[in-house]
Write an enzyme that holds these catalytic residues in place. Structure first.
Site, short mmCIF file in Angstrom:
data_model
loop_
_atom_site.label_atom_id
_atom_site.label_comp_id
_atom_site.label_asym_id
_atom_site.label_seq_id
_atom_site.Cartn_x
_atom_site.Cartn_y
_atom_site.Cartn_z
N LYS A 88 0.84 -1.21 0.00
CA LYS A 88 0.00 0.00 0.00
C LYS A 88 0.87 1.26 0.00
CE LYS A 88 -2.30 -1.24 3.72
NZ LYS A 88 -1.75 -2.60 3.85
N CYS A 177 -12.73 2.25 16.23
CA CYS A 177 -11.45 1.65 15.86
C CYS A 177 -10.54 1.43 17.07
CB CYS A 177 -10.81 2.59 14.84
SG CYS A 177 -9.15 2.24 14.40
N MET A 178 -10.46 2.40 17.97
CA MET A 178 -9.55 2.18 19.10
C MET A 178 -10.00 2.83 20.40
SD MET A 178 -7.88 5.41 18.29
CE MET A 178 -8.96 5.81 19.46
N MET A 362 -7.78 -4.64 16.23
CA MET A 362 -9.24 -4.62 16.19
C MET A 362 -9.90 -5.83 16.87
SD MET A 362 -10.07 -1.81 15.07
CE MET A 362 -8.54 -1.05 15.52
N GLY A 399 -4.95 1.52 13.70
CA GLY A 399 -5.26 1.26 12.30
C GLY A 399 -5.25 2.46 11.38
N GLN A 400 -5.20 3.67 11.95
CA GLN A 400 -5.25 4.86 11.09
C GLN A 400 -4.01 5.72 11.34
OE1 GLN A 400 -9.40 6.43 10.21
NE2 GLN A 400 -9.65 5.78 12.32
#
Lengths: 784, 284
Positions: A88, A177-178, A362, A399-400
């Site tokens: 990615k 998400c967190m 997650m 995740g971000q």
């Protein structure tokens, strides 16, 4: 402008010859003359930036030529990734140039989005916002952002909504998400974010991955783990998961457990540690306190659900009695993990000669008992004293790119301020002082977390919603309800986006946003590292940074005095203002100039030194050496808290009518809802559409062939997808898995909007579905 | 809603995490009364015989049994420890061994993905009971051939001759004495290192293009199918690697972190701005 290969290579060579400084420190230490000289030769210039995708925050170097990003490489000088990226990151710059990029503002007229000048769109947004506040009150407008916001954008959002309008209707998708990671940190340690850092990987002997498919989701860190195993041999990787993945194959041992039973497994590990005498008594006596919280806490499925946690003191003896329920044999009966494997795992944690790192993302956070699961993993590390020192590290992955930097540190959540909580008067005073607003303007009551916010939109309590840098019409659980909420009469939805998505489908106004290196900004990754990137290319058409869009609207609403900055300097000015919130040794951040020059800086940054291990008096300037080796200063008692968190059942599980577990997640090649990665041809071609993973034996029993279309149905919705048998991963019998990146296969129409009562984070990993054959195939199908 | 906890253990065939509940409890009680006195005396045993507490209902556990055979294409990549093939780049050259090249690689295959034929002689005995893995499982330098042995990506298949065929005229000739014999030229022309097999009408196939990538400097795609070839390092790493496609970084074990297959079927992803069916009837 295309460059053919030969010219490019020649130019790269020239670029490195142009100056030793240029090649040694690409992107940062160019003198302006050198840069100009290179540009004069029309050569690519390399600039540093953190990656736009996951929370690892890899350092990338982007080649800019003739105003376009033309190539990427891993930044060899980045302490995060040392030059390695994943597929990615390596292809990331192509996402800037998708053909359906949104470049003009649009307003919906007669059901269709019509292009309008940017000013007109911004005027309309400000007008509708003002009207909504006049008619329905300040809590009828809301902003929903994400962990992809740059730090300046998140800061502007917080100042605009909390300090300007005076509403706490500010949330971010990081709640999905967190937020369980946050509440886990807050309850166990009293302060958010990890004590350790990625360097722990280079010291640890054992890696226990709790429901984290790192080989696909955090590949660069996973490669660092594999490298350690290759180099040091005596390294053990344990994959603790609900399905067999690429990570399982790479691990030394893979243990598959029943969804939700991770709660029991963690307690069983502690049971064994206590029973076998592996407790680090000195550590526990000196640095740990025991707490009991509420139990039977529900799942937040009702609109009027409310929950407040209470910590009650507990004793060591009470804790030991609590653990008696969790013998490995009993836990085997609910988890499916053999008792001997649980004992073995406990022995790895318990062995005083091995350093242990636990990693999760997650699987633990998207859990109706997500806060509890975070607490339970800390319990293991606290019992054994394996924490806050090199290689001993419970590590919460994110995740971000800026879930930590923006959402957690700036506090773009309903209950947070840039420092502290809205409920805390002292925190409100500090914010009011720095923002120059009356303290009464900052509302002391939190309003809605994300799920609750969309429910309020449904009920009509929220009438105006501005969505930036995220795609909730793909990611909200129980999506059908929240999509129809957004489409109700009398709701006004503004969406700042870079590509058309199911969320722009429900927008009344679409604002074209600048993406990543089309603006200056900072991201904060999961090891407390803040990384700056400069603007490298122009945004297309009228596209504007999310931060500046908000400033433009705030000015139109008469809140201009809060944002007095000139556009050219606003990022630097925002940073200078923002770090005043964190000007204490626990969280001090690097000055702007330093951030710009370096490969990211980890906070707490005190006297020119980064802090790699918090709470450790040897490393952390905020920790008081008089307290011993450690000082868990986040709690008033200077102790870390072990919580007595029991196993509780999930809200829904398979039965006769819906006999399968459904879990959702990602694949390596796609990120979040795929709105960016699907525009990158390499990634789109590698995995062009979503599918449903099904166990081979289950498929045989149902008569389902590989590649055949099936319908998956939950109590909330249904979707059609190709069945994939032994494709990327293998669910055990009775489970199916669907990646959520594909907007044409909206698996979140099936998921349940139950959430962790403490964190408000929904559980996307567990609900019940049934599967029906459709008797057709799409043909083709993704290659591996 | 069935399946919710309020439906309790009744909804589940294996109720209560006390496990096979009643039976376990009966057994515990039995043991309890049998050693009642002793238990009273030996305090430590106390907790063992205490009746189990009521515990929450729970879903049926996942059987820990393997979910099935591993997915080859996912699993194989991790089968070769990178260290075993991470030789110094010049080791192959220093050994004086003949390099394995794309030309020889292709000459042994009828088309991309075809099983390579066996280019060397087999004794009658070897032909009857193939023991190819003796050499091809681990690789290493072969003095007989003056080359590094190619490693098989799938050593678990033992019926090698099912797919890999020898040339009939080479069966029974064994391994000739390279120094003394003129026998080599029976198969090898002076110009060719790989014995040529005359073919009636078979055009040169389209071999996958090496080094296809999206941008300068980005990691090349995987230009071939992974079926039976999921263990990247056996061909791309180590001294037995094909020279032109040898990786510069065999220590990176998770190859597909960066290199992804490039199927040609799907092009770009774009989507229309408006989906009328979704927004019908809505006006600002």
């Amino acid at each position: 402008m295309r460059t053919d290969r030969r010219t490019f290579v020649k130019r790269l060579a020239l670029a490195s010859a142009a100056g030793a400084a240029a090649s040694l420190m690409p992107g940062v230490s160019f003198g302006e003359e050198v840069a100009r000289a290179i540009e004069g030769l029309s050569q690519p210039v390399w600039r540093k930036t953190p990656c736009r995708f996951c929370g690892v925050g890899c350092g990338l170097l982007v080649a800019i030529e003739n105003g376009r990003a033309v190539a990427v490489r891993g930044d060899p000088d980045s302490p995060v990734n040392g030059g390695l990226a994943c597929v990615k990151g390596y292809h990331s710059v192509q996402m800037l140039y998708g053909r359906d990029r949104i470049t003009r503002a649009m307003v919906r007229r007669n059901g269709r989005l019509v292009e309008v000048p940017m000013d007109e769109a911004l005027d309309l947004v400000a007008q509708r916002m003002r009207e909504t506040i006049e008619r329905y009150g300040k809590d009828a407008v809301a902003m929903y952002g994400s962990g992809q916001w740059t730090i300046p954008a998140g800061y502007v959002a917080s100042k605009f909504f909390k300090g300007g309008i005076g509403t706490n209707n500010l949330e971010a998708n990081a709640r999905l998400c967190m937020s369980s990671a946050v509440s886990g940190f807050m309850t166990s340690f009293g302060l958010d974010e990890p004590m350790g850092c990625y360097e722990d990987i280079d010291h640890a002997d054992v890696f226990v991955l709790w429901g984290a498919n790192m080989a696909e989701m955090h590949p660069v860190l996973f490669s660092r783990i594999l490298e350690q195993r290759e180099r040091r041999r005596a390294v053990t990787i344990v994959d603790l998961a609900t399905r067999t993945t690429r990570t399982s194959y790479a691990a030394d041992r893979s243990l598959i457990f029943t969804p939700q039973s991770d709660l029991a497994i963690a307690n069983a590990i502690c049971h064994e540690i206590v029973k076998r005498g592996w407790v680090n008594r000195e550590f526990v006596d000196r640095y740990v306190a025991f707490k009991r919280g509420k139990t039977g806490i529900g799942y937040g499925l009702e609109d009027d659900f409310r929950f407040t946690e209470e910590a009650v003191d507990a004793t060591w003896d009470e804790y030991v009695r609590f653990l008696e329920d969790y013998t490995p044999e009993r836990v085997e009966r609910i988890s499916g993990v053999p008792a001997r494997e649980i004992r073995w795992l406990a022995s790895l944690y318990g062995d005083p000669s091995r350093k242990v790192m636990s990693l999760w993302c997650m699987g633990v956070n998207q859990h109706t008992r997500g806060t509890w699961m975070n607490n339970l993993i800390y319990n293991i590390h606290l019992l054994t004293g394996k924490i806050a020192s090199p290689g001993n590290s419970p590590f919460s992955l994110t995740g971000q790119p800026s879930a930590c930097g923006t959402v957690r540190e700036v506090g773009t959540l309903t209950n947070r301020l840039p420092k502290g909580e809205v409920t805390n008067e002292e925190d409100r005073r500090l914010a009011a002082e720095i923002w120059g607003v009356p303290v009464e303007r900052i509302d002391p009551r939190p309003t809605h977390h994300t799920v609750s916010m969309f429910r309020a939109l449904d009920r009509g309590e929220i009438r105006f919603l501005w969505i930036q840098v995220t795609n909730p019409m793909v990611t909200m659980p129980n999506l059908n309800r929240y999509r129809s909420a957004a489409q109700k009469e009398g709701r006004f939805i503004v969406v700042s986006e870079v590509y058309p998505t199911p969320t722009t489908d429900i927008a009344d106004v679409v604002l074209p946003s600048a993406l990543w290196i089309e603006q200056e900004g900072m991201f904060g990754n999961s090891e407390r590292r803040t990384q700056h990137f400069e603007q490298m290319v122009r945004p297309p058409g009228d596209a504007m940074s999310d931060a500046w869009q908000m400033i433009e609207v705030a000015r139109r609403m008469g809140l201009g005095e809060l944002f007095p900055w000139r556009r050219e300097e606003h990022v630097a000015e925002i940073w200078k203002e923002y770090i005043r919130f964190h000007d204490t040794p626990e969280h001090r951040m690097a000055p702007y100039e330093e951030l710009k020059a370096r490969r990211g800086v980890m906070w707490p940054y005190v006297d020119g030194r980064e802090t790699k291990w918090r709470y450790n008096t040897k490393y952390d300037p905020a920790a008081d050496p008089a307290r011993g080796e450690f000082d868990f200063y986040g709690h008033p008692d200077h102790r870390a808290w072990i919580w007595l968190r029991p196993y509780e059942a999930p809200p829904e599980w398979p039965d006769e009518e819906y006999p399968f577990w459904l879990s959702t997640g990602r694949v390596l090649e796609h990120w979040h809802t795929g709105s960016l990665t699907r525009r990158i041809p390499t990634l789109h071609r590698a995995v062009p559409r979503a599918y449903v993973e099904i166990n081979r034996q289950d498929a045989e029993e149902l008569g389902i062939r590989n590649g055949e279309m099936v319908r998956i149905i939950s109590r909330r919705g249904s979707m059609a997808a190709e069945a994939r048998i032994d494709y990327r991963a293998q669910p055990p019998r009775g489970q199916v898995f669907v990646p959520f990146f594909d907007e044409s296969m909206l698996v979140n129409e099936l998921t349940l909007d139950a959430y962790c009562p403490i964190s408000g984070q929904p559980d996307y990993k567990k609900c019940a579905v049934r599967i029906e054959r459709m008797g057709m195939t799409l043909g083709g199908g993704p290659a591996r | 809603m069935s399946g919710r906890p309020e439906d309790g253990p009744g909804a589940d065939p294996d109720p209560g995490w006390g496990g096979h509940g009643a039976e376990t409890r009966r057994r515990v009680l039995g043991i309890g009364s049998a050693i009642g006195l002793m238990a009273a005396l030996i305090l430590v045993v106390g907790p063992l015989v205490a009746p189990e507490r009521e515990l929450p209902p729970h879903p049926k556990p996942t059987p820990m049994a393997s979910p099935g055979d591993p997915i080859r294409e996912e699993w194989e990549v991790f089968r070769t420890r990178p260290g075993s093939v991470a030789v110094l780049p010049d080791a192959q050259a220093r050994s004086g061994a003949k390099p394995r090249t794309l030309a020889t690689y292709r000459a042994l295959r009828a088309y991309p993905g075809a099983p390579p034929r066996i280019p060397h002689g087999l004794t009658e005995d070897e032909f009857r009971t193939p023991r190819c893995n003796t050499c091809h499982e681990r690789g290493g330098f072969s003095p007989r051939f003056g080359a590094y042995t190619p490693v098989t990506p799938h050593p678990e298949f033992r019926q090698c001759l099912q797919c890999h065929v020898p040339d009939g005229q080479m069966v029974g000739i064994g391994f000739p004495d390279r120094a003394a014999s003129g026998v080599c030229l029976q198969c090898h022309s002076l110009a060719r290192t790989v014995p040529s097999i005359p073919l009636a009408d078979w055009p040169e196939p389209d071999w996958p293009q090496i080094g296809q990538r999206a941008m300068e400097g980005s990691p090349p795609f995987i230009p071939h199918d992974l079926h039976l070839r999921g263990n990247c390092l056996v061909c791309h790493g180590g001294p037995g690697a094909v020279a032109e496609i040898r990786t510069t970084h065999p220590e990176r074990a998770n190859c597909r972190q960066c290199h992804v297959p490039a199927p040609s079927a799907e092009g770009e992803f774009t989507r229309p701005l408006d989906r009328e069916q979704i927004i019908a009837g809505k006006e600002p």
